[in-house]
Design a protein around this motif. Structure first.
Motif, short mmCIF file in Angstrom:
data_model
loop_
_atom_site.label_atom_id
_atom_site.label_comp_id
_atom_site.label_asym_id
_atom_site.label_seq_id
_atom_site.Cartn_x
_atom_site.Cartn_y
_atom_site.Cartn_z
N LYS A 1 0.84 -1.21 0.00
CA LYS A 1 0.00 0.00 0.00
C LYS A 1 0.87 1.25 0.00
CE LYS A 1 -4.66 -0.46 1.77
NZ LYS A 1 -5.57 -0.34 2.93
N GLY A 2 1.93 1.23 0.83
CA GLY A 2 2.84 2.37 0.90
C GLY A 2 3.47 2.65 -0.45
N MET A 3 3.82 1.59 -1.16
CA MET A 3 4.45 1.74 -2.48
C MET A 3 3.51 2.39 -3.48
SD MET A 3 6.33 -1.82 -3.32
CE MET A 3 7.52 -2.57 -2.24
N PHE A 4 2.20 2.13 -3.30
CA PHE A 4 1.24 2.65 -4.27
C PHE A 4 0.61 3.96 -3.81
CE2 PHE A 4 2.23 -1.15 -6.03
CZ PHE A 4 1.54 -2.29 -5.62
N GLY A 5 1.18 4.55 -2.77
CA GLY A 5 0.64 5.81 -2.28
C GLY A 5 -0.68 5.67 -1.55
N MET A 6 -0.95 4.46 -1.03
CA MET A 6 -2.18 4.26 -0.26
C MET A 6 -1.82 4.19 1.23
SD MET A 6 -3.54 1.28 -2.81
CE MET A 6 -5.04 0.78 -1.97
N THR A 7 -2.82 4.35 2.10
CA THR A 7 -2.55 4.34 3.54
C THR A 7 -2.87 2.99 4.16
OG1 THR A 7 -3.57 6.52 3.41
CG2 THR A 7 -2.78 5.81 5.58
N THR A 8 -1.96 2.50 4.99
CA THR A 8 -2.19 1.27 5.74
C THR A 8 -3.39 1.46 6.66
OG1 THR A 8 0.17 0.82 5.70
CG2 THR A 8 -1.11 -0.34 7.37
N ASP A 9 -4.24 0.42 6.74
CA ASP A 9 -5.41 0.45 7.62
C ASP A 9 -5.07 -0.29 8.91
OD1 ASP A 9 -8.83 -0.88 7.25
OD2 ASP A 9 -7.79 0.06 8.94
N PRO A 10 -4.90 0.44 10.02
CA PRO A 10 -4.47 -0.22 11.27
C PRO A 10 -5.44 -1.29 11.76
CG PRO A 10 -4.63 2.17 11.55
CD PRO A 10 -5.14 1.87 10.19
N ALA A 11 -6.73 -1.07 11.54
CA ALA A 11 -7.72 -2.06 11.99
C ALA A 11 -7.56 -3.35 11.21
CB ALA A 11 -9.13 -1.50 11.82
N ALA A 12 -7.31 -3.22 9.92
CA ALA A 12 -7.11 -4.40 9.08
C ALA A 12 -5.85 -5.14 9.52
CB ALA A 12 -7.01 -4.01 7.61
N VAL A 13 -4.80 -4.37 9.82
CA VAL A 13 -3.54 -4.98 10.26
C VAL A 13 -3.78 -5.78 11.54
CG1 VAL A 13 -1.26 -4.47 11.26
CG2 VAL A 13 -1.99 -3.31 9.18
N GLN A 14 -4.51 -5.18 12.47
CA GLN A 14 -4.76 -5.86 13.74
C GLN A 14 -5.55 -7.16 13.54
OE1 GLN A 14 -7.04 -3.57 16.59
NE2 GLN A 14 -5.80 -4.34 18.27
N GLU A 15 -6.57 -7.07 12.70
CA GLU A 15 -7.40 -8.25 12.45
C GLU A 15 -6.59 -9.36 11.77
OE1 GLU A 15 -10.89 -7.46 10.09
OE2 GLU A 15 -11.29 -9.61 9.89
N LEU A 16 -5.81 -8.98 10.77
CA LEU A 16 -5.03 -9.96 10.03
C LEU A 16 -3.95 -10.58 10.92
CD1 LEU A 16 -4.75 -7.96 6.70
CD2 LEU A 16 -5.90 -10.16 6.97
N GLU A 17 -3.30 -9.75 11.75
CA GLU A 17 -2.28 -10.28 12.65
C GLU A 17 -2.90 -11.25 13.65
OE1 GLU A 17 0.07 -7.13 14.41
OE2 GLU A 17 1.45 -7.20 12.71
N GLY A 18 -4.12 -10.94 14.10
CA GLY A 18 -4.82 -11.84 15.01
C GLY A 18 -5.03 -13.20 14.40
#
Lengths: 207, 261
Positions: B169-186
């Motif tokens: 996402k960072g490479m494409f100029g998009m913003t990381t979604d922290p909620a998605a990160v938390q869910e996926l890491e879980g």
């Protein structure tokens, strides 16, 4: 999906014992089941000292073990044809299944859990599924089955969730595509399917 | 295989002289030749019968490259101009109707789906290079298939989406979604707990030797280990040990080298 494994066993005309697992009583989360599948999902298969899980690994095992009898599900005698079977099996696993499963989960499973389907998830995944089926429509205009001109695991793996999908109001995705529809009707006419389909109830209480 | 390959990669790969110099300067990667997309290419001394259409940044392409390097096979890497949408048009669509990379050609056989390609390579060239499928009894082959499916069905859906959030996402100029990160890491943590238990009984996932089942994990792990998500792997001793072993393989180092060029 247990049905995938059952279809494969019937295609191979091989004896087996079906041990029901009561999902509503969460027996699949008990240690006795987790020792067979640590992910706590059905199906699991036991064959002597061998224990397997993941339905597509189980079907591959059954197809290989019984390669010389029943339907040739893997085209094992020709390495190029075998590779094409694996290719369309991966297509089912990574393109078709995620989309169709998401729709069925919302429309059939979620209501059983007392919740309302999420229309946005259904719409998004129907769109994905349509794109996949467009590729299938073109492919099935060139070959009778996905991997070639004979029925293989690549077709078999689609059957259980397509069966459930056809019971929803979106069956048109299949029926509006002539090659896909013909392919589906062929899959449903197979003797192995006719043996398994009576057990494909909407409420997954056992097995 | 979805978003990471389908998304455009704005950083690189245009049909340019870059690939001519690439061809001449590469010494550590002598297995392959790169053909420029320009018709005026002078790099027509292509001897490899295996061709990979893809880009070195793509996780699915990396999966295939890893298998080819493990097998010490000659191949030609043909870049796909994703920025120009080449993967969504002919002639690429004839190689992969889903418009995703990679695709592989071996003589008159044409394949797509990275995990089907790696399995073909492992079986067709079983006598060459490293063993990717444990030789011996059918039970080990069956168990290898189980863990191949586990990677595809349990690990990858979470790991690749997490890599997309954290890295692509960072490479494409998009913003990381922290909620998605938390869910996926879980979700990924639950999978890695199972891996921890498994790797306490077995040196690698399928058996005591390295197989395709381990190899398939490399691309996503590579990206995640460069992010805060590395904690998920570092905090589990057996998993951490396994990650160190599989990422230290010489074939994998060659894949990473390709990215740097």
């Amino acid at each position: 999906s247990v049905a995938r494994v059952l279809l494969c066993l019937h295609e191979k005309n091989t004896e087996f014992e079906l041990v029901p697992v009561n999902l509503f009583a969460c027996h699949h989360k008990l240690p006795s089941f987790l020792s067979m599948n640590p992910f706590g999902q059905v199906p699991a298969l036991q064959d002597d000292e061998l224990t397997l899980f993941e339905s597509r690994a189980i079907t591959a095992y059954i197809a290989e073990k019984h390669r010389d009898k029943g339907t040739d599900l893997t085209r094992h005698e020709n390495s190029k044809e075998a590779a094409i079977v694996k290719l369309w099996s991966e297509v089912e696993a990574h393109h078709f299944n995620p989309a169709i499963f998401a729709v069925i989960h919302q429309l059939i499973v979620v209501p059983l859990q007392g919740e309302y389907p999420d229309a946005a998830i259904v719409e998004k995944n129907l769109e994905k599924l349509e794109k996949v089926l467009d590729v299938y429509e073109e492919r099935l205009g060139k070959t009778k089955y996905l991997a070639g001109d004979t029925y293989t695991l690549a077709d078999l793996h689609h059957v259980p969730y397509t069966y459930y999908f056809m019971k929803t109001s979106h069956a048109g995705l299949i029926n509006d595509r002539p090659n896909v529809q013909a392919w589906w009707e062929d899959l449903c006419s197979r003797p192995a399917f006719l043996k398994v389909s009576p057990g494909l109830t909407v409420a997954p209480t056992t097995n | 295989m979805g978003a990471i390959q389908a998304a455009r990669l704005p950083l690189f790969i245009s049909p340019s002289i870059k690939h001519h110099s690439f061809l001449h300067s590469s010494s550590s990667n002598s297995n392959f030749k790169v053909r420029s997309n320009k018709s005026s290419s002078s790099s027509s001394i292509i001897m490899a019968t295996i061709k990979v259409h893809g880009v070195p940044m793509s996780t699915a392409t990396m999966r295939v490259l890893a298998a080819l390097y493990e097998k010490d096979l000659q191949f030609e890497l043909i870049p796909v101009d994703m920025r120009a949408g080449a993967h969504k048009q002919e002639p690429y669509l004839s190689l992969n109707p889903f418009g995703q990379i990679p695709a592989l050609e071996d003589g008159d056989l044409s394949l797509f789906e990275s995990r089907a390609i790696t399995q073909y390579i492992a079986e067709e060239y079983s006598e060459k290079g490293e063993k990717l499928l444990c030789p011996g009894c059918k039970k080990v082959k069956a168990t290898t298939n189980v863990w191949l499916q586990v990677e595809g069905q349990q690990f990858d859906p979470n790991a690749s989406k997490l890599a997309f959030e954290r890295v692509f996402k960072g490479m494409f100029g998009m913003t990381t979604d922290p909620a998605a990160v938390q869910e996926l890491e879980g979700k990924l943590q639950k999978v890695l707990d199972i891996y921890e238990a498994r790797l306490s009984k077995s040196d690698f996932l399928a058996c005591d030797c390295f197989t395709l089942a381990d190899l398939h994990h490399l691309p996503a792990i590579h990206y995640l280990m460069g992010t805060d998500s590395k904690a998920l792997f570092d905090s589990r001793p057996k998993v951490s040990e396994w990650v160190k072993k599989i990422t230290a393989r010489p074939a994998w180092a060659k894949v990473i080298d390709l990215q740097k060029q």
